[in-house]
Design a protein around this motif. Structure first.
Motif, PDB file in Angstrom:
ATOM      1  N   GLN A   1       2.358  12.081  -9.817  1.00 22.94           N
ATOM      2  CA  GLN A   1       1.827  13.430  -9.615  1.00 22.94           C
ATOM      3  C   GLN A   1       2.932  14.478  -9.648  1.00 22.94           C
ATOM      4  O   GLN A   1       2.748  15.564 -10.188  1.00 22.94           O
ATOM      5  N   ARG A   2       4.094  14.143  -9.097  1.00 21.57           N
ATOM      6  CA  ARG A   2       5.201  15.091  -9.030  1.00 21.57           C
ATOM      7  C   ARG A   2       6.070  15.079 -10.291  1.00 21.57           C
ATOM      8  O   ARG A   2       7.039  15.817 -10.383  1.00 21.57           O
ATOM      9  N   GLY A   3       5.739  14.224 -11.265  1.00 21.11           N
ATOM     10  CA  GLY A   3       6.494  14.179 -12.512  1.00 21.11           C
ATOM     11  C   GLY A   3       7.820  13.443 -12.408  1.00 21.11           C
ATOM     12  O   GLY A   3       8.667  13.558 -13.295  1.00 21.11           O
TER      13      GLY A   3
ATOM     14  N   GLU B   1       0.833  -1.214   0.000  1.00 22.99           N
ATOM     15  CA  GLU B   1       0.000   0.000   0.000  1.00 22.99           C
ATOM     16  C   GLU B   1       0.863   1.257   0.000  1.00 22.99           C
ATOM     17  O   GLU B   1       0.561   2.228  -0.700  1.00 22.99           O
ATOM     18  N   LEU B   2       1.948   1.234   0.756  1.00 20.59           N
ATOM     19  CA  LEU B   2       2.873   2.366   0.763  1.00 20.59           C
ATOM     20  C   LEU B   2       3.513   2.550  -0.614  1.00 20.59           C
ATOM     21  O   LEU B   2       3.703   3.675  -1.078  1.00 20.59           O
ATOM     22  N   ALA B   3       3.824   1.440  -1.265  1.00 14.34           N
ATOM     23  CA  ALA B   3       4.416   1.510  -2.608  1.00 14.34           C
ATOM     24  C   ALA B   3       3.440   2.133  -3.602  1.00 14.34           C
ATOM     25  O   ALA B   3       3.841   2.929  -4.455  1.00 14.34           O
ATOM     26  N   GLU B   4       2.165   1.803  -3.481  1.00 14.92           N
ATOM     27  CA  GLU B   4       1.159   2.409  -4.356  1.00 14.92           C
ATOM     28  C   GLU B   4       1.095   3.917  -4.120  1.00 14.92           C
ATOM     29  O   GLU B   4       1.016   4.700  -5.069  1.00 14.92           O
ATOM     30  N   ARG B   5       1.129   4.318  -2.873  1.00 15.90           N
ATOM     31  CA  ARG B   5       1.134   5.761  -2.561  1.00 15.90           C
ATOM     32  C   ARG B   5       2.382   6.429  -3.113  1.00 15.90           C
ATOM     33  O   ARG B   5       2.311   7.530  -3.674  1.00 15.90           O
ATOM     34  N   ALA B   6       3.532   5.778  -2.967  1.00 16.06           N
ATOM     35  CA  ALA B   6       4.785   6.333  -3.496  1.00 16.06           C
ATOM     36  C   ALA B   6       4.709   6.454  -5.013  1.00 16.06           C
ATOM     37  O   ALA B   6       5.135   7.464  -5.587  1.00 16.06           O
ATOM     38  N   TYR B   7       4.159   5.442  -5.667  1.00 13.26           N
ATOM     39  CA  TYR B   7       3.996   5.460  -7.123  1.00 13.26           C
ATOM     40  C   TYR B   7       3.093   6.622  -7.543  1.00 13.26           C
ATOM     41  O   TYR B   7       3.441   7.390  -8.450  1.00 13.26           O
ATOM     42  N   ASN B   8       1.948   6.758  -6.895  1.00 13.95           N
ATOM     43  CA  ASN B   8       1.017   7.838  -7.241  1.00 13.95           C
ATOM     44  C   ASN B   8       1.640   9.212  -6.998  1.00 13.95           C
ATOM     45  O   ASN B   8       1.455  10.130  -7.808  1.00 13.95           O
ATOM     46  N   SER B   9       2.392   9.348  -5.927  1.00 12.32           N
ATOM     47  CA  SER B   9       3.076  10.606  -5.650  1.00 12.32           C
ATOM     48  C   SER B   9       4.129  10.904  -6.719  1.00 12.32           C
ATOM     49  O   SER B   9       4.251  12.045  -7.181  1.00 12.32           O
ATOM     50  N   ALA B  10       4.884   9.879  -7.114  1.00  9.02           N
ATOM     51  CA  ALA B  10       5.906  10.063  -8.150  1.00  9.02           C
ATOM     52  C   ALA B  10       5.275  10.477  -9.474  1.00  9.02           C
ATOM     53  O   ALA B  10       5.807  11.341 -10.186  1.00  9.02           O
TER      54      ALA B  10
END
Length: 98
Positions: free
Chosen positions: A17-19, A6-15
């Motif tokens: 979003q941040r380009g 779940e943390l990896a999914e959040r990290a992926y989505n953040s990456a």
């Protein structure tokens, strides 16, 4: 509490979003570039200097954590169950001869 996947999914989505990454498709050069950037930041980090972003840890610890986050992001991108992969790799390492 979140698990590592779940943390990896959040990290992926953040990456995304941040380009930092550009899509779900694996781009080896992009992965290498991200890891190299974070590794270089770790090399330059000072163990005695406090993190500018996270309380009560060194700058080096923060940069090591960034390396883990890039790895988690890239494993998520590859549809890997990270928890299982880490367990499998640790078990393999434990069985290796010295």
């Amino acid at each position: 509490m979140s698990n590592i996947n779940e943390l990896a999914e959040r990290a992926y989505n953040s990456a995304l979003q941040r380009g930092k990454i550009h899509n779900k498709y694996i781009n080896h050069d992009e992965t290498v570039s991200s890891l190299a950037e974070e590794f270089n930041e770790f090399i330059l980090a000072d163990e005695c200097q406090k993190s500018p972003h996270i309380t009560d840890v060194s700058h080096a610890v923060e940069e090591l954590t960034d390396l883990i986050i890039v790895c988690m992001t890239e494993l998520y991108r590859r549809d890997i169950n990270i928890d299982e992969m880490i367990r499998s790799k640790i078990m393999f390492n434990e069985s290796r001869p010295d």
